[in-house]
Design a protein around this motif. Structure first.
Motif, mmCIF file in Angstrom:
data_model
loop_
_atom_site.group_PDB
_atom_site.id
_atom_site.type_symbol
_atom_site.label_atom_id
_atom_site.label_comp_id
_atom_site.label_asym_id
_atom_site.label_seq_id
_atom_site.Cartn_x
_atom_site.Cartn_y
_atom_site.Cartn_z
ATOM 1 N N LYS A 115 0.824 -1.215 0.000
ATOM 2 C CA LYS A 115 0.000 0.000 0.000
ATOM 3 C C LYS A 115 0.850 1.254 0.000
ATOM 4 N N GLY A 116 0.230 2.352 -0.434
ATOM 5 C CA GLY A 116 0.951 3.598 -0.555
ATOM 6 C C GLY A 116 0.577 4.617 0.500
ATOM 7 N N VAL A 117 1.026 5.859 0.270
ATOM 8 C CA VAL A 117 0.892 6.914 1.265
ATOM 9 C C VAL A 117 -0.551 7.374 1.420
ATOM 10 N N ASN A 118 -1.218 7.643 0.310
ATOM 11 C CA ASN A 118 -2.565 8.203 0.386
ATOM 12 C C ASN A 118 -3.532 7.284 1.125
ATOM 13 N N SER A 119 -3.480 5.996 0.833
ATOM 14 C CA SER A 119 -4.393 5.071 1.513
ATOM 15 C C SER A 119 -4.073 4.986 3.000
ATOM 16 N N THR A 120 -2.792 5.126 3.351
ATOM 17 C CA THR A 120 -2.404 5.125 4.766
ATOM 18 C C THR A 120 -2.972 6.353 5.472
ATOM 19 N N ILE A 121 -2.842 7.514 4.831
ATOM 20 C CA ILE A 121 -3.393 8.750 5.407
ATOM 21 C C ILE A 121 -4.899 8.647 5.562
ATOM 22 N N GLU A 122 -5.584 8.187 4.518
ATOM 23 C CA GLU A 122 -7.049 8.099 4.586
ATOM 24 C C GLU A 122 -7.493 7.107 5.658
ATOM 25 N N GLY A 123 -6.696 6.075 5.871
ATOM 26 C CA GLY A 123 -7.021 5.130 6.934
ATOM 27 C C GLY A 123 -6.964 5.782 8.306
ATOM 28 N N TRP A 124 -5.920 6.593 8.543
ATOM 29 C CA TRP A 124 -5.821 7.297 9.829
ATOM 30 C C TRP A 124 -6.918 8.341 9.970
ATOM 31 N N LYS A 125 -7.269 9.030 8.878
ATOM 32 C CA LYS A 125 -8.360 10.002 8.949
ATOM 33 C C LYS A 125 -9.668 9.318 9.332
ATOM 34 N N SER A 126 -9.959 8.225 8.674
ATOM 35 C CA SER A 126 -11.196 7.503 8.982
ATOM 36 C C SER A 126 -11.221 7.026 10.424
ATOM 37 N N LYS A 127 -10.064 6.592 10.897
ATOM 38 C CA LYS A 127 -9.982 6.117 12.283
ATOM 39 C C LYS A 127 -10.334 7.227 13.265
ATOM 40 N N TYR A 128 -9.672 8.379 13.128
ATOM 41 C CA TYR A 128 -9.843 9.429 14.132
ATOM 42 C C TYR A 128 -11.184 10.141 14.015
ATOM 43 N N ASP A 151 -7.634 15.890 10.778
ATOM 44 C CA ASP A 151 -7.186 15.666 9.407
ATOM 45 C C ASP A 151 -5.682 15.900 9.269
ATOM 46 N N HIS A 152 -5.196 17.023 9.830
ATOM 47 C CA HIS A 152 -3.779 17.342 9.745
ATOM 48 C C HIS A 152 -2.938 16.283 10.475
ATOM 49 N N GLY A 153 -3.368 15.925 11.669
ATOM 50 C CA GLY A 153 -2.617 14.940 12.437
ATOM 51 C C GLY A 153 -2.564 13.594 11.740
ATOM 52 N N ALA A 154 -3.692 13.177 11.155
ATOM 53 C CA ALA A 154 -3.728 11.905 10.437
ATOM 54 C C ALA A 154 -2.794 11.933 9.235
ATOM 55 N N ALA A 155 -2.772 13.068 8.530
ATOM 56 C CA ALA A 155 -1.865 13.193 7.390
ATOM 57 C C ALA A 155 -0.412 13.121 7.842
ATOM 58 N N LEU A 210 2.110 10.231 6.568
ATOM 59 C CA LEU A 210 3.315 10.625 5.837
ATOM 60 C C LEU A 210 4.573 10.105 6.520
ATOM 61 N N MET A 211 4.677 10.296 7.831
ATOM 62 C CA MET A 211 5.896 9.873 8.523
ATOM 63 C C MET A 211 5.971 8.361 8.652
ATOM 64 N N GLU A 212 4.832 7.707 8.773
ATOM 65 C CA GLU A 212 4.843 6.246 8.829
ATOM 66 C C GLU A 212 5.416 5.659 7.539
ATOM 67 N N PHE A 227 0.269 17.657 -2.299
ATOM 68 C CA PHE A 227 -1.136 17.397 -2.013
ATOM 69 C C PHE A 227 -1.310 16.693 -0.676
ATOM 70 N N LEU A 228 -0.314 15.948 -0.287
ATOM 71 C CA LEU A 228 -0.432 15.123 0.913
ATOM 72 C C LEU A 228 0.099 15.792 2.169
ATOM 73 N N ASN A 229 1.047 16.727 2.035
ATOM 74 C CA ASN A 229 1.678 17.305 3.218
ATOM 75 C C ASN A 229 1.191 18.712 3.550
#
Length: 447
Positions: free
Chosen positions: A115-128, A336-340, A344-346, A392-394
């Motif tokens: 998996k890539g970065v965007n799906s990881t970010i969206e996963g954290w956004k959905s979680k929080y 949203d910012h924290g999830a991104a 990104l860092m993960e 777009f991601l950061n």
């Protein structure tokens, strides 16, 4: 008072064992910071100068040692990220396709390299955001939170739990604080060094136009779009803003050893321009450590809060006067910012942009060494596409230079934030369309 610190560097090395941690430039930065601190010692208490110098040196030394330890950890995280990016970049015959796939999650590269970065970010956004929604519904607080009826009471609870007299405000505060603390811990796990402060659950985001309307000249009172202030008007607006905000602040925590007027002028100029410089330089306390290098996402998220208020009532007054977003929307934006940041860092380490550039440099070198001209040209001619995709991601694409566009994007983002409490599917597509428009308007290449 003048103090001769010509021999201070040797003393610092000896007493604090800095030679194992820092080079000559970093020691010089430490000495400069101490010298600026000493300038603010009360001349009537000269007998305490030696004790204060020792105190300052120890404090700064401990801070620099911590930064060095963080840097070593973050270097290992960056190596891990480099390997991940490199694997994705070489997952197809087209390195640009592989790198963009890593950032944007194309099915082809996900099958080849994970998996890539965007799906990881969206996963954290959905979680929080999902957890926020679930906890509010569970406690029958969703309507109250979305309506912002208890904004002042919630601000009071941030500073002194139980002070508002509202059980609902206290519970909302507990929910927000728990989510933010979990988010901070995760960001620290992946490279940050954030000092969690319960009263700063919501980021300080102030709108220039509101400040102009309230503290600027008469012609700004009915301001509907961006208008420039003359230099004289800018200074007058600052002076009125300063008189309003200064009594609300915890002066000791906010200013420390800085000149209050210079400090506030730096903050004000940053708010009005939308470009925030290193306010710490006002006090001369910005140290030259590798952890604080340019381009470090870990550094950006770990920056200390600039303005510290005396109490919740003062923080609410500032929020009401300067912020265009209600508390509910701004907190969801914070999630949203924290999830991104976490995503990104993960996936890309503590310095995503730097690591991405260094990995592409390594790929170019290997292609040139092996004579793979086709891949080399692909990468050389399309690096900007990859770096723009990262913007777009950061969040960089969300900070346009055009003030009108900055305000418009902020308003739309606020609406999207509120909508996310209703439907969690409103994440990537609307945001990306808005940000693409913003980039185009500001002359940046899209992807």
């Amino acid at each position: 008072m003048r103090v001769n610190l010509s021999k201070c560097k040797d003393v610092i090395r000896k007493e604090l064992a800095l030679t194992d941690y820092f080079d000559e430039t970093e020691v010089e930065g430490l000495v400069t910071a101490i010298e600026n601190k000493i300038k603010n010692i009360d001349s009537n208490s000269l007998v305490d100068v030696e004790a204060k110098i020792n105190e300052f040196a120890e404090d700064f030394g401990n801070e620099m040692k911590l930064a060095a330890a963080i840097e070593k950890r973050n270097a290992l995280l960056a190596i891990k990220a480099d390997r991940r990016i490199y694997k994705h970049g070489n997952s197809t015959n087209n390195p640009i396709e592989g790198l963009l796939g890593f950032l944007e999650d194309s099915r082809k590269t996900m099958e080849g390299a994970g998996k890539g970065v965007n799906s990881t970010i969206e996963g954290w956004k959905s979680k929080y955001v999902g957890e926020l929604k679930a906890r509010l519904i569970e406690n029958d607080l969703m309507d109250i939170f979305k309506s912002d009826k208890l904004e002042k009471e919630i601000f009071m609870e941030f500073y002194e739990p139980g002070s508002s007299g509202s059980k609902q405000a206290r519970k909302i505060r507990d929910i927000m604080t728990a989510l933010k603390q979990d988010m901070v811990e995760r960001q620290n796990l992946y490279g940050g060094a954030i000092n969690f402060l319960p009263e700063h659950v919501k980021r300080q985001s102030y709108t220039p136009n509101l400040i102009k309307k309230q503290f600027g000249p008469a012609r700004m009172k009915k301001l509907t779009h961006f208008k420039h202030l003359s230099p004289e008007e800018h200074t007058q607006t600052f002076n009125q803003w300063k008189e309003f905000i200064k009594p609300l602040l915890d002066t000791e925590t906010t200013f420390k050893d800085s000149d209050p007027d210079k400090f506030l002028r730096g903050v004000f100029d940053g708010i009005m321009s939308g470009k925030h410089g290193p306010i710490e330089k006002v006090s001369g306390a910005e140290l030259n450590t590798k952890f604080y290098r340019i381009g470090s996402l870990a550094k950006r998220i770990s920056t200390q809060r600039i303005l510290h208020y005396k109490d919740g009532a003062g923080a609410f007054e500032a929020h009401k006067a300067f912020s265009s977003e209600p508390l509910s929307a701004s907190f969801i934006s914070e999630l949203d910012h924290g999830a991104a940041n976490i995503g990104l860092m993960e996936m890309m380490g503590p310095t995503p942009e730097t690591t991405l550039k260094e990995t592409m440099n390594r790929m170019e070198y290997e292609y040139s060494r092996t004579g793979d001209e086709k891949k080399l040209r692909m990468l050389q001619n399309n690096r900007n596409r990859v770096l723009t995709a990262l913007k777009f991601l950061n969040h960089e694409a969300k900070i346009p230079d055009n003030p009108n566009m900055h305000t418009a994007v902020g308003a739309i983002a606020s609406v999207l934030s509120q909508a996310k409490l209703g439907k969690l599917i409103l994440f990537a597509l609307p945001d990306k369309a808005i940000l693409q428009s913003t980039l185009t308007r500001n002359g940046l290449t899209g992807v």
